[in-house]
Design a protein around this motif. Structure first.
Motif, PDB file in Angstrom:
ATOM      1  N   PRO A 193       0.816  -1.227   0.000  1.00 54.97           N
ATOM      2  CA  PRO A 193       0.000   0.000   0.000  1.00 54.97           C
ATOM      3  C   PRO A 193       0.849   1.276   0.000  1.00 54.97           C
ATOM      4  CG  PRO A 193      -0.969  -1.616   1.458  1.00 54.97           C
ATOM      5  CD  PRO A 193       0.344  -2.196   1.011  1.00 54.97           C
ATOM      6  N   LEU A 194       1.935   1.274   0.767  1.00 51.86           N
ATOM      7  CA  LEU A 194       2.805   2.446   0.782  1.00 51.86           C
ATOM      8  C   LEU A 194       3.472   2.631  -0.580  1.00 51.86           C
ATOM      9  CD1 LEU A 194       4.084   4.767   2.365  1.00 51.86           C
ATOM     10  CD2 LEU A 194       5.865   3.170   3.129  1.00 51.86           C
ATOM     11  N   ARG A 197       1.038   4.086  -3.137  1.00 49.36           N
ATOM     12  CA  ARG A 197       0.763   5.515  -2.937  1.00 49.36           C
ATOM     13  C   ARG A 197       1.938   6.382  -3.390  1.00 49.36           C
ATOM     14  NH1 ARG A 197      -3.570   6.864   0.132  1.00 49.36           N
ATOM     15  NH2 ARG A 197      -4.773   5.116   0.994  1.00 49.36           N
ATOM     16  N   HIS A 208       2.843   9.915   2.967  1.00 49.73           N
ATOM     17  CA  HIS A 208       1.946   8.798   2.701  1.00 49.73           C
ATOM     18  C   HIS A 208       1.905   7.790   3.845  1.00 49.73           C
ATOM     19  CE1 HIS A 208       1.331  10.157  -1.369  1.00 49.73           C
ATOM     20  NE2 HIS A 208       2.625  10.109  -1.633  1.00 49.73           N
ATOM     21  N   ALA A 212      -1.003   4.789   4.739  1.00 51.71           N
ATOM     22  CA  ALA A 212      -0.582   3.388   4.646  1.00 51.71           C
ATOM     23  C   ALA A 212      -0.718   2.682   5.992  1.00 51.71           C
ATOM     24  CB  ALA A 212       0.860   3.316   4.144  1.00 51.71           C
ATOM     25  N   GLU A 215      -4.199   1.638   6.573  1.00 50.11           N
ATOM     26  CA  GLU A 215      -4.536   0.438   5.807  1.00 50.11           C
ATOM     27  C   GLU A 215      -3.944  -0.826   6.415  1.00 50.11           C
ATOM     28  OE1 GLU A 215      -4.447   0.371   1.452  1.00 50.11           O
ATOM     29  OE2 GLU A 215      -3.896   2.514   1.532  1.00 50.11           O
ATOM     30  N   ASP A 217      -0.625  -1.467   6.620  1.00 50.95           N
ATOM     31  CA  ASP A 217       0.520  -1.863   5.805  1.00 50.95           C
ATOM     32  C   ASP A 217       1.704  -2.251   6.704  1.00 50.95           C
ATOM     33  OD1 ASP A 217       2.594  -2.160   4.047  1.00 50.95           O
ATOM     34  OD2 ASP A 217       2.398  -0.190   3.109  1.00 50.95           O
TER      35      ASP A 217
END
Length: 303
Positions: A193-194, A197, A208, A212, A215, A217
């Motif tokens: 996810p990171l 982004r 970010h 993240a 989420e 991450d």
């Protein structure tokens, strides 16, 4: 009766005119253009300050500067981010535009004052404030007043050495350092996810992290824990020296929010002697991006 609070940072310039720190009458903000150097910043101030104060009965100006200054004379010692400031008589120069008292101090000192009087540090003493942005800075307020060593500086947390090779807390934990950590990590794990982004919106990669982390991450969490351990180790030296009641985390990277504060709180006790356990209270800045101008206004009120 109005006062001006001016912030001169490594990435951000802002000025506020207010009757009290929270009754804002007018404000102006822009980004620093490093290539334009100190002269570019001075041109912006010379153009915008007279417009900002027009029609207001300004009694004094307070300035928080991003680097060591001689606070008694208002002269800049140097900037670690922007060239062209060394030896510049900042207070005298601003005074020619406003013809009122001008007080200048390091931006972390000024932000610490703002938080101690109007933010997360209220009802606490001593208050230690840390700004984590383009650099890492510290400010200590004792009995409602900034602690000053011999000019031109004190509480330079970012320049604490983490080893004998000269690694500093700033080189490991500033916003720029975290950007580099993120860039290296997502290059090896672009599908996270990171990584997604950063790929979709590159630049200033640390911004970010919060999304993240939300989420879940694991990569973002690992980076945060590694950063927090380094940061807590550096911060422990300030705690051992000053033993503040509260440590306040501010600056751009503190925008990660509660996950960042909680990570530092988890790691700090491991680096403290037993007599200081569990360590000071840790809080996020209550004034956020206005910590420096609010503190500068508070400082100006004493002129």
């Amino acid at each position: 009766m109005a006062f001006v609070g001016l912030e001169i940072g490594g990435t951000k310039l802002q000025m506020i005119v207010a009757e009290t720190p929270f009754h804002v009458l007018n404000r102006k903000e822009t980004r620093v253009e490093p290539a334009a150097g100190a002269e570019g910043i001075r041109q912006w101030i010379a153009r915008e300050l007279p417009n900002l104060i027009r029609g207001h009965d300004v009694r004094a100006v307070g300035v928080g500067f991003g680097g060591p200054v001689h606070w008694k004379t208002g002269t800049v010692t140097q900037s670690h981010q922007i060239p062209g400031w060394a030896g510049f008589p900042l207070a005298e120069w601003i005074r020619t535009m406003v013809d009122v008292p001008v007080l200048v101090d390091n931006d972390a000192n000024v932000a610490a004052l703002g938080e101690a009087w109007h933010g997360a540090g209220r009802a606490h003493d001593p208050v230690f404030y840390v700004t984590i942005g383009s650099g890492v800075g510290g400010g200590l307020v004792v009995g409602g007043r900034v602690y000053h060593g011999v000019p031109p500086g004190e509480a330079e947390l970012g320049h604490l050495r983490l080893d004998r090779q000269g690694t500093t807390l700033e080189s490991r934990c500033s916003g720029w350092a975290m950007n580099e950590r993120v860039r290296q990590a997502v290059a090896a794990a672009p599908g996270t996810p990171l990584g997604r982004r950063v790929r979709e919106d590159p630049g200033h990669e640390a911004r970010h992290l919060a999304a993240a982390l939300a989420e879940g991450d694991p990569l973002a969490q690992r980076l945060l824990e590694e950063w927090a351990d380094d940061f807590a180790f550096g911060l422990s030296h300030a705690v051992h020296l000053f033993h503040p009641e509260i440590v306040i985390l501010g600056g751009g990277l503190a925008g990660v929010g509660e996950p960042l504060r909680a990570a530092v709180a988890r790691h700090l006790p491991r680096h403290l002697m037993n007599a200081f356990q569990p360590g000071p209270k840790l809080a996020l800045s209550a004034l956020g991006r206005d910590a420096v101008p609010v503190g500068a206004i508070e400082m100006a009120r004493w002129a």
